[in-house]
Design an enzyme around this catalytic site. Sequence first.
Site, PDB file in Angstrom:
ATOM      1  CE1 TYR A   1      -3.307   2.755   0.161  1.00  0.00           C
ATOM      2  CE2 TYR A   1      -3.990   1.911   2.301  1.00  0.00           C
ATOM      3  CZ  TYR A   1      -4.166   2.784   1.248  1.00  0.00           C
ATOM      4  OH  TYR A   1      -5.205   3.687   1.270  1.00  0.00           O
TER       5      TYR A   1
ATOM      6  CE  LYS B   1      -6.049   2.457  -2.680  1.00  0.00           C
ATOM      7  NZ  LYS B   1      -7.021   2.604  -1.566  1.00  0.00           N
TER       8      LYS B   1
END
Length: 312
Positions: free
Chosen positions: A140, A170
């Site tokens: 992330y 992400k």
Amino acid sequence: MKDALYGGVNAAVLTAMNADLSINLDAMAKHCHWLLANGCNGLGVLGTTGEANNFGLHERKQILEGLVARGVPAAKMMPGTGCPSITDTVELTIHARELGCRGVLLLPPFYYKAPSDDGLFAYFSEVVKRVGGGIALYLYHFPQQSAVPFSLDLIDRLTTAFPGVIKGVKDSSGDYANMKAMVDRFASRGFEVYSGSDEFLQQILAEGGAGCITAAGNANSHWGGIVYAKRTGPEADAAQAMLTATRRAATSAPLIPNLREVIARSSGDKGWLNIRPPHLPLAPAAAETAWQAWVATGAIPLPGFATKQAAE
């Protein structure tokens, strides 16, 4: 990218709460089912938008278990399990694997600032070793929030050391050049790159990325589904324009209370306004301004919302 585990549109799902700030699993599950029926290929639960770090470990487990018990497919969910503590991260990740999730989203250890790449590599190596496989790990990258970025060199080291385990990222930086660099450098290894920004969905798909995991997906997933299905052409272009417009509406006020306002008004359920401090609901004037920004995009009323969620 073909065969991405979460390829397509993934909403970063809001966590529904009761007035006493306990978890409203029924409302959250209903919203998840609506999302999957209206453009979403998957669900990013317990991320930033889901306020994961405002919940304890037992609550995070309760949320995941409660959604599965209410028929939300575990294989469609990518829960956030990254914590500053190695042992907490491992415990939540193994729990997600046992429930049937195919992957999890890992924040870096974010309390101590400016860790070295060597330190981050050691942290993730320990997580991989202790989890023991059987679930994909997604990084992330959200440096504005965590203050701990994932460098390209660190991703290179991790994907080389743990091929097929460190499965993707992400990227919520908003820096498209960085997203493209990740695709260009690592997609050939099967590394899945997801944009955290709706406005880049069509572009990153064309470049070889896997899709998006986005907060505004709570309300704009209908158009994301069109972009993912069509990719190019007038319909896809128009849907991408709507994604861009609604993303701007979503960020015209603090993002999480903004989206809660949209879902509360769309569903008629004021419970969606419940939010854990330090976040606060929008003040009345700001709430009306945010709502009107969404109305101006043409996205309101949300397609299928009144019949498939509010009416239940």
